[in-house]
Design a protein around this motif. Sequence first.
Motif, PDB file in Angstrom:
ATOM      1  N   LYS A  93      -7.207 -14.442 -25.017  1.00  0.00           N
ATOM      2  CA  LYS A  93      -5.910 -14.939 -25.473  1.00  0.00           C
ATOM      3  C   LYS A  93      -5.574 -16.285 -24.823  1.00  0.00           C
ATOM      4  N   THR A  94      -4.691 -16.989 -25.494  1.00  0.00           N
ATOM      5  CA  THR A  94      -4.239 -18.286 -24.990  1.00  0.00           C
ATOM      6  C   THR A  94      -3.340 -18.076 -23.780  1.00  0.00           C
ATOM      7  N   LEU A  95      -3.544 -18.904 -22.760  1.00  0.00           N
ATOM      8  CA  LEU A  95      -2.680 -18.865 -21.584  1.00  0.00           C
ATOM      9  C   LEU A  95      -2.007 -20.221 -21.416  1.00  0.00           C
ATOM     10  N   ILE A  96      -0.690 -20.178 -21.253  1.00  0.00           N
ATOM     11  CA  ILE A  96       0.080 -21.380 -20.945  1.00  0.00           C
ATOM     12  C   ILE A  96       0.644 -21.180 -19.543  1.00  0.00           C
ATOM     13  N   VAL A  97       0.286 -22.088 -18.638  1.00  0.00           N
ATOM     14  CA  VAL A  97       0.714 -21.956 -17.241  1.00  0.00           C
ATOM     15  C   VAL A  97       1.629 -23.135 -16.912  1.00  0.00           C
ATOM     16  N   ASP A  98       2.907 -22.834 -16.673  1.00  0.00           N
ATOM     17  CA  ASP A  98       3.885 -23.896 -16.413  1.00  0.00           C
ATOM     18  C   ASP A  98       3.689 -24.540 -15.045  1.00  0.00           C
ATOM     19  N   ASP A  99       3.256 -23.717 -14.081  1.00  0.00           N
ATOM     20  CA  ASP A  99       3.064 -24.228 -12.717  1.00  0.00           C
ATOM     21  C   ASP A  99       1.789 -23.592 -12.173  1.00  0.00           C
ATOM     22  N   VAL A 100       0.733 -24.388 -12.110  1.00  0.00           N
ATOM     23  CA  VAL A 100      -0.569 -23.823 -11.738  1.00  0.00           C
ATOM     24  C   VAL A 100      -0.554 -23.247 -10.318  1.00  0.00           C
ATOM     25  N   ASP A 101       0.346 -23.755  -9.469  1.00  0.00           N
ATOM     26  CA  ASP A 101       0.412 -23.235  -8.090  1.00  0.00           C
ATOM     27  C   ASP A 101       0.911 -21.786  -8.054  1.00  0.00           C
ATOM     28  N   GLN A 102       1.555 -21.367  -9.136  1.00  0.00           N
ATOM     29  CA  GLN A 102       2.070 -19.991  -9.199  1.00  0.00           C
ATOM     30  C   GLN A 102       1.098 -19.054  -9.907  1.00  0.00           C
ATOM     31  N   PHE A 103      -0.043 -19.574 -10.361  1.00  0.00           N
ATOM     32  CA  PHE A 103      -1.002 -18.736 -11.082  1.00  0.00           C
ATOM     33  C   PHE A 103      -2.037 -18.214 -10.093  1.00  0.00           C
TER      34      PHE A 103
END
Length: 158
Positions: A93-103
């Motif tokens: 599935k598609t992932l949209i990460v607004d803040d990579v530091d929180q992933f």
Amino acid sequence: MAEDLIIIQSESKMQQYQSLLPQIEALISGEEDLTANLANISAALKEQFGWLWVGFYLVKKDELVLGPFQGPVACTRIKKGKGVCGKAWADIKTLIVDDVDQFPGHIACSSASRSEIVLPLIKDGIVVGVLDADSADLAHFDETDETYLNQIITYIKL
Ligand code: SME
């Protein structure tokens, strides 16, 4: 055929995609070679949007391996389930990460990357690669990107 792209300066992301999509379709429609087409898609997206990084990883054996891209040098291999790319592969599935530091587990190829979108490339129900885009801005990608990038993926002869 001239390969110059028409790049529009518009505030609207949708208008930029709507201008770019037929050009990408035309650019790759007469070419069978996957590497050539992924390279031109990466270049066209980079030219229109100026993202930090955009490109492809392709599934080879049990890993994603770096494919054509535009931007700073990147990590070459990603295991299934690792990072945003490996998670998009594992979850299909598609992932949209607004803040990579929180992933959790984000793989920082560039310290300048702040947000990211990863879309799986699916052939016969199996993920054969991913399209990955990184931005230097937080929360840069949204459903508009997802919709139009998915449309671009349909042009690719996988
Ligand atoms: N950030 C990605 C790795 C690839 S680079 O962004 C080009 C990830 O976490 O999977």
